[in-house]
Design a protein around this motif. Structure first.
Motif, PDB file in Angstrom:
ATOM      1  N   HIS A  71       0.835  -1.203   0.000  1.00  0.00           N
ATOM      2  CA  HIS A  71       0.000   0.000   0.000  1.00  0.00           C
ATOM      3  C   HIS A  71       0.870   1.253   0.000  1.00  0.00           C
ATOM      4  O   HIS A  71       0.602   2.225  -0.727  1.00  0.00           O
ATOM      5  N   GLU A  72       1.921   1.257   0.805  1.00  0.00           N
ATOM      6  CA  GLU A  72       2.801   2.429   0.878  1.00  0.00           C
ATOM      7  C   GLU A  72       3.463   2.707  -0.468  1.00  0.00           C
ATOM      8  O   GLU A  72       3.503   3.856  -0.931  1.00  0.00           O
ATOM      9  N   ARG A  73       3.958   1.657  -1.109  1.00  0.00           N
ATOM     10  CA  ARG A  73       4.640   1.839  -2.402  1.00  0.00           C
ATOM     11  C   ARG A  73       3.661   2.258  -3.505  1.00  0.00           C
ATOM     12  O   ARG A  73       3.982   3.106  -4.330  1.00  0.00           O
ATOM     13  N   VAL A  74       2.496   1.645  -3.517  1.00  0.00           N
ATOM     14  CA  VAL A  74       1.501   1.984  -4.543  1.00  0.00           C
ATOM     15  C   VAL A  74       1.024   3.422  -4.357  1.00  0.00           C
ATOM     16  O   VAL A  74       0.921   4.180  -5.340  1.00  0.00           O
ATOM     17  N   SER A  75       0.746   3.828  -3.116  1.00  0.00           N
ATOM     18  CA  SER A  75       0.257   5.177  -2.855  1.00  0.00           C
ATOM     19  C   SER A  75       1.310   6.214  -3.224  1.00  0.00           C
ATOM     20  O   SER A  75       0.986   7.275  -3.788  1.00  0.00           O
ATOM     21  N   ALA A  76       2.577   5.914  -2.917  1.00  0.00           N
ATOM     22  CA  ALA A  76       3.659   6.838  -3.255  1.00  0.00           C
ATOM     23  C   ALA A  76       3.857   6.930  -4.766  1.00  0.00           C
ATOM     24  O   ALA A  76       4.079   8.013  -5.316  1.00  0.00           O
ATOM     25  N   PHE A  77       3.762   5.794  -5.448  1.00  0.00           N
ATOM     26  CA  PHE A  77       3.949   5.805  -6.899  1.00  0.00           C
ATOM     27  C   PHE A  77       2.787   6.524  -7.579  1.00  0.00           C
ATOM     28  O   PHE A  77       2.982   7.245  -8.574  1.00  0.00           O
ATOM     29  N   ALA A  78       1.579   6.359  -7.062  1.00  0.00           N
ATOM     30  CA  ALA A  78       0.421   7.059  -7.614  1.00  0.00           C
ATOM     31  C   ALA A  78       0.598   8.565  -7.477  1.00  0.00           C
ATOM     32  O   ALA A  78       0.294   9.331  -8.414  1.00  0.00           O
ATOM     33  N   TYR A  79       1.092   9.012  -6.322  1.00  0.00           N
ATOM     34  CA  TYR A  79       1.357  10.442  -6.123  1.00  0.00           C
ATOM     35  C   TYR A  79       2.380  10.923  -7.143  1.00  0.00           C
ATOM     36  O   TYR A  79       2.227  12.011  -7.732  1.00  0.00           O
ATOM     37  N   SER A  80       3.409  10.136  -7.368  1.00  0.00           N
ATOM     38  CA  SER A  80       4.470  10.531  -8.296  1.00  0.00           C
ATOM     39  C   SER A  80       3.945  10.616  -9.724  1.00  0.00           C
ATOM     40  O   SER A  80       4.317  11.521 -10.481  1.00  0.00           O
ATOM     41  N   LEU A  81       3.086   9.668 -10.106  1.00  0.00           N
ATOM     42  CA  LEU A  81       2.495   9.729 -11.444  1.00  0.00           C
ATOM     43  C   LEU A  81       1.660  10.997 -11.598  1.00  0.00           C
ATOM     44  O   LEU A  81       1.717  11.682 -12.627  1.00  0.00           O
ATOM     45  N   GLN A  82       0.904  11.322 -10.581  1.00  0.00           N
ATOM     46  CA  GLN A  82       0.063  12.518 -10.634  1.00  0.00           C
ATOM     47  C   GLN A  82       0.911  13.784 -10.724  1.00  0.00           C
ATOM     48  O   GLN A  82       0.512  14.765 -11.369  1.00  0.00           O
ATOM     49  N   SER A  83       2.087  13.747 -10.099  1.00  0.00           N
ATOM     50  CA  SER A  83       2.968  14.922 -10.132  1.00  0.00           C
ATOM     51  C   SER A  83       3.503  15.203 -11.533  1.00  0.00           C
ATOM     52  O   SER A  83       3.963  16.316 -11.808  1.00  0.00           O
ATOM     53  N   LEU A  84       3.442  14.217 -12.421  1.00  0.00           N
ATOM     54  CA  LEU A  84       3.854  14.411 -13.808  1.00  0.00           C
ATOM     55  C   LEU A  84       2.758  15.063 -14.642  1.00  0.00           C
ATOM     56  O   LEU A  84       2.972  15.366 -15.820  1.00  0.00           O
ATOM     57  N   GLY A  85       1.595  15.250 -14.055  1.00  0.00           N
ATOM     58  CA  GLY A  85       0.477  15.823 -14.798  1.00  0.00           C
ATOM     59  C   GLY A  85      -0.365  14.791 -15.506  1.00  0.00           C
ATOM     60  O   GLY A  85      -1.225  15.134 -16.328  1.00  0.00           O
ATOM     61  N   ILE A  86      -0.147  13.515 -15.204  1.00  0.00           N
ATOM     62  CA  ILE A  86      -0.960  12.442 -15.793  1.00  0.00           C
ATOM     63  C   ILE A  86      -2.293  12.405 -15.058  1.00  0.00           C
ATOM     64  O   ILE A  86      -2.338  12.361 -13.822  1.00  0.00           O
TER      65      ILE A  86
END
Length: 335
Positions: free
Chosen positions: A183-198
């Motif tokens: 959960h921690e890794r998925v939530s962090a990766f989702a935040y990072s994807l969103q930070s790219l403007g996706i």
């Protein structure tokens, strides 16, 4: 090479010379069948050598010794599961399955309504099915998130510290994640994807080997409503190009190389070969630092490990029940 059940038991007629230790082979039983179908047991040359020598085969930490079961299958005898195993299943017997099937047949909409209630919904639905041939829409007023149902529902239970993924690569490298860790890794990766403007509704192509990062990427996409398009790591750059363009993907998540049947498969090279023909790609995220000296790429390459913002966690967003989750290309053999 094919090994007969007799070869497994007595170690005869086994020639493994010149074969790589991790090459996948198949072991048929004496009649070439396992009870209930014509399946074959997959193993590797290295494991087959152990079996043929009559020694127990240990597949990994905590894995059971399989030689007795293989011998039973080879002789056409079924492997009896431990007592009590079926009692833990949602459907623990054929009579229970028949009862469920008959109940479903009597009222199919009520059946799927009951099954849907086993999931977590952010908002409930009023209509089970909107049917306007050829279009069917289920639970249209409801909102849901697949990533939440895979991970978040376990965080307040004993499953929090239970293993969600136990992974072993064919060369013996292992990794494991509890539900909380995943959960921690998925939530962090989702935040990072969103930070790219996706944004929700856009598509990301995932072109990786069979490793935990691929699962993390899929669940992260689902968490923010981004459609994921998984392309098998054995496909060529041409196949990758077609699938990127079909889905209008804005990002590719890949890795430098992956292991397959003892060989290193250069996934990043295939991505680079496809990129000139994929105008919609804005970002490339790569696990393992790739060698860029032989490629002329104008799109910045984002390193997977540097990209993840572990200090940030992103909540799963509610999505309409009919929001697309992924693209899935069937193989030619399945129609």
């Amino acid at each position: 090479p094919h090994l007969t059940g007799e070869t497994i038991r007595q170690g005869r007629h086994l020639n493994l010379q010149g074969l790589q230790p991790h090459r996948q082979i198949q072991i048929p039983t004496v009649q070439g069948r396992i009870q209930g179908g014509g399946h074959r047991l997959k193993t590797t040359v290295q494991q087959a050598a152990v079996l043929a020598s009559g020694l127990p085969l240990q597949l990994g930490p905590g894995a059971p010794r399989l030689v007795p079961q293989l011998a039973q299958l080879a002789e056409g005898r079924p492997v009896v599961q431990p007592a009590g195993l079926s009692s833990k299943a949602n459907i623990s017997s054929f009579p229970q399955y028949d009862e469920l099937r008959n109940k479903a047949n009597s009222n199919i909409l009520n059946h799927w309504n009951e099954q849907a209630m086993n999931l977590h919904w952010f908002t409930p639905w009023d209509t089970i099915l909107n049917w306007n041939y050829p279009t069917a829409q289920w639970f249209t007023e409801g909102t849901i998130n697949a990533s939440y149902n895979c991970l978040d529902i376990h965080l307040q239970t004993a499953n929090r510290n239970k293993k969600a993924i136990v992974w072993e690569r064919e060369d013996g490298i292992t990794a494991s994640f509890t539900y909380a860790e995943l959960h921690e890794r998925v939530s962090a990766f989702a935040y990072s994807l969103q930070s790219l403007g996706i944004t929700k509704g856009e598509t990301i192509t995932i072109y990786m080997g069979m490793n935990p990062e691929a699962i993390i990427a899929m669940l992260a996409c689902a968490r923010i409503g981004v459609v994921h398009n998984v392309v098998f790591g054995g496909f060529s750059s041409d196949a990758l190009k077609d699938r990127i363009n079909d889905s209008q993907s804005v990002c590719v998540i890949t890795q430098s190389t992956t292991k397959r049947r003892g060989n290193d498969v250069a996934l990043f090279d295939a991505v680079c070969n496809a990129l000139p023909f994929c105008p919609t790609i804005r970002h490339i995220i790569c696990k393992q630092k790739p060698n860029l000296s032989t490629h002329d790429i104008t799109i910045p390459i984002i390193d997977w490990d540097e990209f993840i913002h572990h200090e940030h966690q992103l909540e799963a967003i509610p999505l309409p029940s009919e929001h697309p989750l992924f693209y899935l290309y069937t193989s030619g053999s399945t129609g």
